[in-house]
Design an enzyme around this catalytic site. Structure first.
Site, PDB file in Angstrom:
ATOM      1  N   ALA A 246       0.851  -1.206   0.000  1.00  0.00           N
ATOM      2  CA  ALA A 246       0.000   0.000   0.000  1.00  0.00           C
ATOM      3  C   ALA A 246       0.884   1.252   0.000  1.00  0.00           C
ATOM      4  O   ALA A 246       0.644   2.210  -0.750  1.00  0.00           O
ATOM      5  CB  ALA A 246      -0.906   0.003   1.226  1.00  0.00           C
ATOM      6  N   GLY A 247       1.914   1.222   0.838  1.00  0.00           N
ATOM      7  CA  GLY A 247       2.817   2.374   0.932  1.00  0.00           C
ATOM      8  C   GLY A 247       3.567   2.607  -0.368  1.00  0.00           C
ATOM      9  O   GLY A 247       3.748   3.754  -0.803  1.00  0.00           O
TER      10      GLY A 247
HETATM   11  P1  ATP Z   1       3.077  -1.247   3.423  1.00  0.00           P
HETATM   12  O1  ATP Z   1       4.274  -1.393   4.321  1.00  0.00           O
HETATM   13  O2  ATP Z   1       2.021  -2.321   3.582  1.00  0.00           O
HETATM   14  O3  ATP Z   1       3.439  -1.030   1.992  1.00  0.00           O
HETATM   15  P2  ATP Z   1       2.790   1.313   4.699  1.00  0.00           P
HETATM   16  O4  ATP Z   1       2.781   0.992   6.156  1.00  0.00           O
HETATM   17  O5  ATP Z   1       4.013   1.923   4.127  1.00  0.00           O
HETATM   18  O6  ATP Z   1       2.320   0.071   3.855  1.00  0.00           O
HETATM   19  P3  ATP Z   1       0.168   2.472   5.045  1.00  0.00           P
HETATM   20  O7  ATP Z   1       0.224   3.664   5.922  1.00  0.00           O
HETATM   21  O8  ATP Z   1      -0.310   1.189   5.641  1.00  0.00           O
HETATM   22  O9  ATP Z   1       1.599   2.318   4.355  1.00  0.00           O
HETATM   23  O10 ATP Z   1      -0.763   2.742   3.781  1.00  0.00           O
HETATM   24  C1  ATP Z   1      -0.447   3.705   2.785  1.00  0.00           C
HETATM   25  C2  ATP Z   1      -1.718   4.288   2.223  1.00  0.00           C
HETATM   26  O11 ATP Z   1      -2.497   3.213   1.667  1.00  0.00           O
HETATM   27  C3  ATP Z   1      -2.640   4.929   3.238  1.00  0.00           C
HETATM   28  O12 ATP Z   1      -2.256   6.271   3.505  1.00  0.00           O
HETATM   29  C4  ATP Z   1      -3.987   4.848   2.497  1.00  0.00           C
HETATM   30  O13 ATP Z   1      -4.044   5.831   1.488  1.00  0.00           O
HETATM   31  C5  ATP Z   1      -3.867   3.474   1.822  1.00  0.00           C
HETATM   32  N1  ATP Z   1      -4.436   2.408   2.690  1.00  0.00           N
HETATM   33  C6  ATP Z   1      -3.757   1.587   3.521  1.00  0.00           C
HETATM   34  N2  ATP Z   1      -4.590   0.758   4.187  1.00  0.00           N
HETATM   35  C7  ATP Z   1      -5.841   1.060   3.755  1.00  0.00           C
HETATM   36  C8  ATP Z   1      -7.158   0.566   4.045  1.00  0.00           C
HETATM   37  N3  ATP Z   1      -7.344  -0.399   4.947  1.00  0.00           N
HETATM   38  N4  ATP Z   1      -8.202   1.123   3.399  1.00  0.00           N
HETATM   39  C9  ATP Z   1      -8.031   2.112   2.476  1.00  0.00           C
HETATM   40  N5  ATP Z   1      -6.815   2.624   2.158  1.00  0.00           N
HETATM   41  C10 ATP Z   1      -5.728   2.117   2.776  1.00  0.00           C
END
Ligand code: ATP
Length: 299
Positions: A246-247
């Site tokens: 997602a990030g």
């Molecule tokens: P990862 O390490 O899994 O790649 P991360 O910890 O770097 O992720 P997150 O903050 O979990 O990043 O998510 C990044 C973005 O993804 C969030 O700001 C949001 O826009 C989107 N996102 C993440 N989880 C969700 C969710 N459950 N529903 C909708 N959007 C989400």
């Protein structure tokens, strides 16, 4: 030709095996056949930016093994320029991932060629719209390429993962810092539990000399601080299947929108939607959204 988004970072081949349980020390566990998935934060963000409409080039290194060629081919299939992607003698970066029936995973990363991508291997820095960095290649290489971009006035977007202590000289060169709550908490040493606290944490991080700080908050959305302004965007309510990458999806889409001349507000809205689409699908790169579907989602 417009100027490219330049991603300087890691490429890994993820090798995934399903296991009945995680082995303890000394134990051998029989698992499923393995499946390979191209990964690495650098490559994931490059693919996310390209799918989101960016013209992307990737700098970094793969090994001379079979995985190296697959990793290169995968980028090319996503329309990414790999002319400056080096093939170094020896192994590619890999991640050995075992997943048990409850979905818990255990991961061993072997950096391979990523770890051998030293500052001496950097080609001369040419014009770019934006430099997109993470921290899965040696820190001296990150520092050297950031210095070159900064000197040429090219904006730098840093996603400081995996988190590690960073010199103030690097932070002062960053235009956009994008980090998650855990990474931000390790910088600010204070809890981030509410959108208000997240906005305050973003403002505190600006004090390192960074104009724009964006904190991603998973299913709670994101908080940002930009100059004197700050704000919060909730996440889209979607059917969550797998939040892997997602990030990375967020950073790549943000870079694509900013490089195309979008405002910060436009880019945040675009990246929030791209990341929401990514969590509705399984996998890392397989889940990353195309520009057309992001636009339909936002319409
Ligand atoms: P990862 O390490 O899994 O790649 P991360 O910890 O770097 O992720 P997150 O903050 O979990 O990043 O998510 C990044 C973005 O993804 C969030 O700001 C949001 O826009 C989107 N996102 C993440 N989880 C969700 C969710 N459950 N529903 C909708 N959007 C989400």
């Amino acid at each position: 030709m417009s100027k490219p988004i330049r991603v300087v970072g890691s490429l890994n081949m993820d090798l995934v095996v399903q296991v009945p349980h995680q082995p303890i020390a000394g134990e051998t566990v029989l698992g499923s056949d393995y499946t390979t998935y191209p990964g690495g934060k650098g490559a994931n963000q490059a693919v996310a930016a390209a799918r989101a409409g960016g013209q992307v080039e990737m700098w970094g290194a793969v090994g001379s093994d079979g995985f190296g060629q697959s990793l290169r081919d995968n980028l090319e299939q996503n329309g990414i320029d790999t002319q400056q992607l080096q093939t170094l003698e020896g192994s590619s970066g890999i991640a050995l991932i075992t997943v048990d029936p409850s979905g818990q995973n255990s991961i061993v990363v072997s950096p391979g060629a990523n770890g051998r991508y030293t500052p001496q291997r950097l080609p001369p820095f040419t014009p770019a719209a934006l430099l997109l960095l993470q921290l899965e290649i040696p820190l001296p290489t990150v520092l050297a390429v950031a210095e070159q971009a900064f000197t040429q006035g090219i904006p730098i977007l840093l996603n400081p993962a995996p988190i590690q202590p960073l010199p103030g000289s690097l932070l002062r060169q960053i235009r956009y810092l994008v980090l998650n709550e855990t990474e931000a908490a390790s910088f600010t040493q204070s809890p981030i539990e509410t959108p208000e606290q997240a906005q305050m944490a973003a403002q505190r991080l600006q004090q390192h000399g960074i104009p724009t700080v964006i904190l991603t908050l998973g299913g709670a959305g994101l908080a940002w601080a930009d100059g004197e302004d700050r704000g919060y965007l909730p996440a889209h309510a979607v059917n969550v299947v797998d939040t892997t990458a997602a990030g990375d999806g967020f950073c790549g889409a943000l870079a694509a929108c900013l490089a195309a001349g979008g405002s910060l507000q436009e880019a945040l809205r675009f990246a929030n939607a791209a990341a929401a689409l990514a969590v509705t699908r399984a996998g890392a790169q397989t889940s990353l959204a195309q520009r057309a579907e992001i636009e339909v989602f936002l319409a």
